[in-house]
Write an enzyme that holds these catalytic residues in place. Sequence first.
Site, short mmCIF file in Angstrom:
data_model
loop_
_atom_site.label_atom_id
_atom_site.label_comp_id
_atom_site.label_asym_id
_atom_site.label_seq_id
_atom_site.Cartn_x
_atom_site.Cartn_y
_atom_site.Cartn_z
N HIS A 24 0.71 -1.41 -0.09
CA HIS A 24 0.53 -0.39 0.10
C HIS A 24 0.87 1.53 0.35
O HIS A 24 0.38 2.44 -0.56
CB HIS A 24 -0.63 0.46 1.28
CG HIS A 24 -2.03 -0.87 0.97
ND1 HIS A 24 -3.62 -0.91 1.21
CD2 HIS A 24 -2.03 -2.21 0.79
CE1 HIS A 24 -3.96 -2.46 0.95
NE2 HIS A 24 -3.14 -2.96 0.58
N ASP A 115 -5.34 6.22 1.89
CA ASP A 115 -5.43 4.73 1.85
C ASP A 115 -7.00 4.83 1.31
O ASP A 115 -7.78 5.03 3.16
CB ASP A 115 -4.52 3.74 2.28
CG ASP A 115 -4.48 3.08 1.47
OD1 ASP A 115 -5.87 2.31 1.46
OD2 ASP A 115 -3.57 2.08 1.00
#
Length: 473
Positions: A24, A115
Site C-alpha cells: 500500500h 488509502d
Amino acid sequence: MEEKTIASSRRAHCLVLAFPAQGHINPMIQFSKLLVHEGVKVTLCTTRSFIKKLQNLPSSMSLESISDGFDNGFEQAGSHKAYLEKFLQVGPQTLLELLDNLSQLGNPVDCIIYDSFMPWVLDIARKHGIFGASYLTQNMSVNSIYYHVQLGKIKVPLSDNEVDGILLPAMPKLQKGDLPSFFFSYEEEPTQLKLLVDQFSNIDKVDWILCNSIYELDKEIAEWTTKIWPKFRTIGPNIPSMILDNRIKNDQDYDIAQFKTEDSCIDWLDNKPKWSVIYVSFGSMVPLNEEQMEEIAYGLRDSDNYFLWVVRASEENKLPKDFAKKSEKGLIVTWCAQLKVLQHEAIACFVTHCGWNSTLKTLSIGVPTIAMPQWSDQATNAKYIVDVWKVGIRAPYYDDDNDKKKIVKRDALKKCIVEMMDGEKGNEMRKNAIQLKKLILEAASVGGSSHRNILEFVKSLEGSTCPGFEITP
Ligand code: UDP
C-alpha cells in the site's frame, strides 16, 4: 463550516497517508514522487509502528506519523480485528493533532490523499476544512466488486445462484474462482471483507478518487466507474519512473521494504541466456503451506529450466529438506529487487500470486505470467491477466472443487512452464505483453491519460476553494 482557499502564491501541500502495508505504501510513494515533480509539496505519513519496520524511506519528502494505538509494534494487537478497532479509536485524533501541528508550524495541509482502507480520514479532512482524496490501491474490477457488496447488490455469503458466476457492469462473467477470497473466508475473516467493503462507505462524498490503474488497461470499466463516480481518475501505474518514461531522474530505487534485498541474484541472472529463467514470487505477505512449497519446488526442478525463486525468510523452513538453495539450475533468495529482476533479459516468465503491484510491474515491463493467485483480490487479477489481457496462463488447482487446500501440483506447474517456454502460447503471451507494455508506457508518459489526470488533480488544488463541507459531529 470551515472553508479554506489555497493561496496561489504557495505550492499546494498534500499529506499522503498510507495504510501500514508494503503493497500500500509503495505505490503511494511513487505517486507522491509524481506530485512532487509537478510542483506539489508532499508530506508522507503512515503509522509509527510501521515506519520502524521500513528501510529505504524516500529523502525527497518529509515524513510524519500517526498512531494506530500500537506504537511498539502492531503484532501486539493480537488480531486483525483488534488492530483495526484500536486504529479507528486512536488514528483520527492523532491525525487531527498532526494537521493542527503542521498548521501551527506554518506548513498547513491542503489535501489529504489517503488509502481507501481508511475512509474515516475524510471526516478529519472535513473537520479541518481541506480536500480529501481517496487512493484506491486495487484493480478497477476489484473496486467494482466490493462496491457492489457495499451497495447490497452482492450479498456475502453468495447465494447458490451466484456461486455459479456473477455478472457485473463492464466486466466479464466472474466464476467462483475469479472472486476475492474474502467472499469465501467470510466466516473466519469477517474483518477482512468489512475493511475492503468499507472503502466505499463514503466514496460519493470524497473530492477525488485516484486509482492506481491505467485507463487503457480496461476502458469499459474505467468509463463505467467514471459515470458513477465523476471524480474517479486513473493515475497509474505508480511504479518507479525508470520502468516508464524516466521522467523522474534517478528514480530507480526500490520500493521501501521490510526485507533485505539479495543483490547477488542479478549477477546470477547475468550469466543466463536471454529468456531462459522462470522468476517465482508470492509477494510480501502470502504464506504457502508446506505441501504447496514442495509441489512448486519439484515442479520447477522437473521443468528443467533455470529458476529464480523468492522464498521469504519466514517461509524457508517449509522448503523440502533436500532442496538446494543454489543448484545448477536454480537460485532461491529471501527477497530481490523485483523490478531489476523482471527487467533482466534472462527472465522469460513470472510465476506470480498476482498481487496488484506485482501485476502492474509485470504488465509494465512486458513479462508474461503463470498465475497462481492465493487470496484477497489476486484471483480477480488472475482472471484479467489470463482472459482479458491474455498475457498469462493460470496454473490449475488440483481438483478445484473437492480439494479445499487448493494446491497446484508439480505436474500442473511443469505443464504451464513448458507451455510458456516452448509452446505457441508462450510466444503469443509474450507478444501481447509487449503490446500492453507500450499502452501503459504511453498512458504514463507526458500527455498520456494518467499524466493528464495527475495534472488535472494538481490544478484542482492550486488556487482553489474547498467545497462546503458537512461536518460530521
Ligand atoms: N517485491 C520485491 N521483491 C521481492 C518480492 C516482491 O520487491 O522479492 C515487491 C513487488 O515488486 C511488489 C511488492 O513487493 O511491489 C508486492 O506487492 P503485491 O501487491 O504484488 O503483493 P503483496 O505483497 O501485497 O501480497
